[in-house]
Design an enzyme around this catalytic site. Sequence first.
Site, PDB file in Angstrom:
ATOM      1  N   CYS A 154      -3.366  11.094   1.235  1.00  0.00           N
ATOM      2  CA  CYS A 154      -2.652  10.136   1.079  1.00  0.00           C
ATOM      3  C   CYS A 154      -1.186  10.139   0.654  1.00  0.00           C
ATOM      4  O   CYS A 154      -0.228   9.848   1.146  1.00  0.00           O
ATOM      5  CB  CYS A 154      -3.401   9.041   0.246  1.00  0.00           C
ATOM      6  N   LYS A 171       0.899  -1.363  -0.058  1.00  0.00           N
ATOM      7  CA  LYS A 171      -0.117  -0.033   0.002  1.00  0.00           C
ATOM      8  C   LYS A 171       0.882   1.291   0.066  1.00  0.00           C
ATOM      9  O   LYS A 171       0.577   2.183  -0.657  1.00  0.00           O
ATOM     10  CB  LYS A 171      -1.033   0.030   1.078  1.00  0.00           C
TER      11      LYS A 171
END
Length: 448
Positions: free
Chosen positions: A281, A227
């Site tokens: 993010c 991720k």
Amino acid sequence: MIKISRCSFVRKARDDRLTDRAAVVGLGYVGIPLACCLAQSGVEVTGIDIDDSRVDAIRRGENPLKGEEPGLSELLREVVTKKLLAATKDYSCLGNVDAIFVCVDTPINRKKEPVYDNLLSAVKHVGRNMRKGVLVSIESTIAPATMKTKILKVLEKESGLKAGKDFYLAHCPERVMPGKLLYNLVNLDRIIGGFDEKSAEVAERWYARFVKGKLHKTDMTTAEVVKTVENAYRDVQIAFANEVGLICEVLGLDAFEVRRLVNTSPYRDMHLPGAGVGGHCLPKDPWLLVYGGRKSHPSLMPTARAINDRMPVHMVELVSEAFREAGLRMSKGKIVTILGYSFLENSGDTRNSPAKVIVRLLSDKVTLRIHDPYVLDTENLGITKDLEAALRDSDCAVLVTKHRAYSEFGLGRMASLMRHRILVDGRNAFDKSEAIKLGFVYRGIGKG
Ligand SMILES: NC(=O)c1ccc[n+]([C@@H]2O[C@H](COP(=O)([O-])OP(=O)(O)OC[C@H]3O[C@@H](n4cnc5c(N)ncnc54)[C@H](O)[C@@H]3O)[C@@H](O)[C@H]2O)c1
């Protein structure tokens, strides 16, 4: 009529129920679509959040997320109406669910280290309330090794249960993106990092209810690394494009044309240069990876972060240059209109938006007007949705976010409203030669 809350309903029906139950902890960009998709698949879902406004909105069947999210508001209304989704601040419901999905925010601090206060508080509550046999899936993005060194320990300590024996544990990081929340959640492949094989299998069965993409099982630490690498890789590629953009500016070239031609060569996929990288993010996840791998002294990712962080500062340099070329002095008597305050086009998400840096740097130099069709003015900055009013008698337009509204409005209309014609285009939203023909002094990222 006596009103039965979801918690008492869950307790009452515990033993004679026919449907599976799940809880989603953290009702934001990740938690809301997940809760809706689980509920749509027939699971009774309880969403838990510490934020009253989010809980209240969901109880009313309203989507608290702003911006264009195709299908989400309708789905949320539908599952709340069908009583498949409820929202609460009370963790005690966790004792009656079969799976718990944790989706709280995981920011970084000034030293670029992860801040897990929200995550660990949520995980503590989960540990104190969960029952045997439950699946706990952490969806929040975390630094490599956090599952083993923090989450597992807190869950076992607070619950008195053993992972793998008494409960299932997985890290299944999210790949959603504002503007495509539902689409990405349902259609993209998913990484399922299990504490052990059985945990990965149990998690796989839950995600198979609504994910159409492939489910790839692995271990928890690999899932954490995958991720953070995904986002760090993208951030580095954007930094490369930004650096090429800066080189093209000094060479008098168009970086977008260079990119087009570069990408005619096989296996090249050069990204777009722009006014900066924002969102929850991309500016954070590379630092989570760097933190997890700090013993190897990573240097490329921190450098990429520095390049991307500097782009909004460069936008302000372009504004100064353009004022000089127009023969104008930057002063409080001059109006600069910021076009776009969110970090992403056609979205209302302002987290880490480059516009914030630009506004901060320009606010004591000129009079600012900020336009954004999607952003709520929660910071009292005077953000307007009236584009005509924002541009009328303005001296300079600074395009930070490529909202559709700007190309639809058109350069000609902009030109007719403004007092002076200065345009700084941070997203290659307008045609440079058309702008110059209309009499604009033009500057753009990657446009020499
Ligand atoms: N936003 C995205 O597009 C995206 C994409 C992929 C992954 N992620 C990751 O998913 C996680 C969540 O991101 P988000 O964008 O949904 O964040 P968000 O800020 O939109 O939502 C987080 C929610 O968690 C709630 N919360 C905080 N502490 C809590 C607690 N102790 N108990 C219950 N609720 C609590 C907050 O009130 C908030 O509503 C982050 O780790 C993020 O990095 C986000």
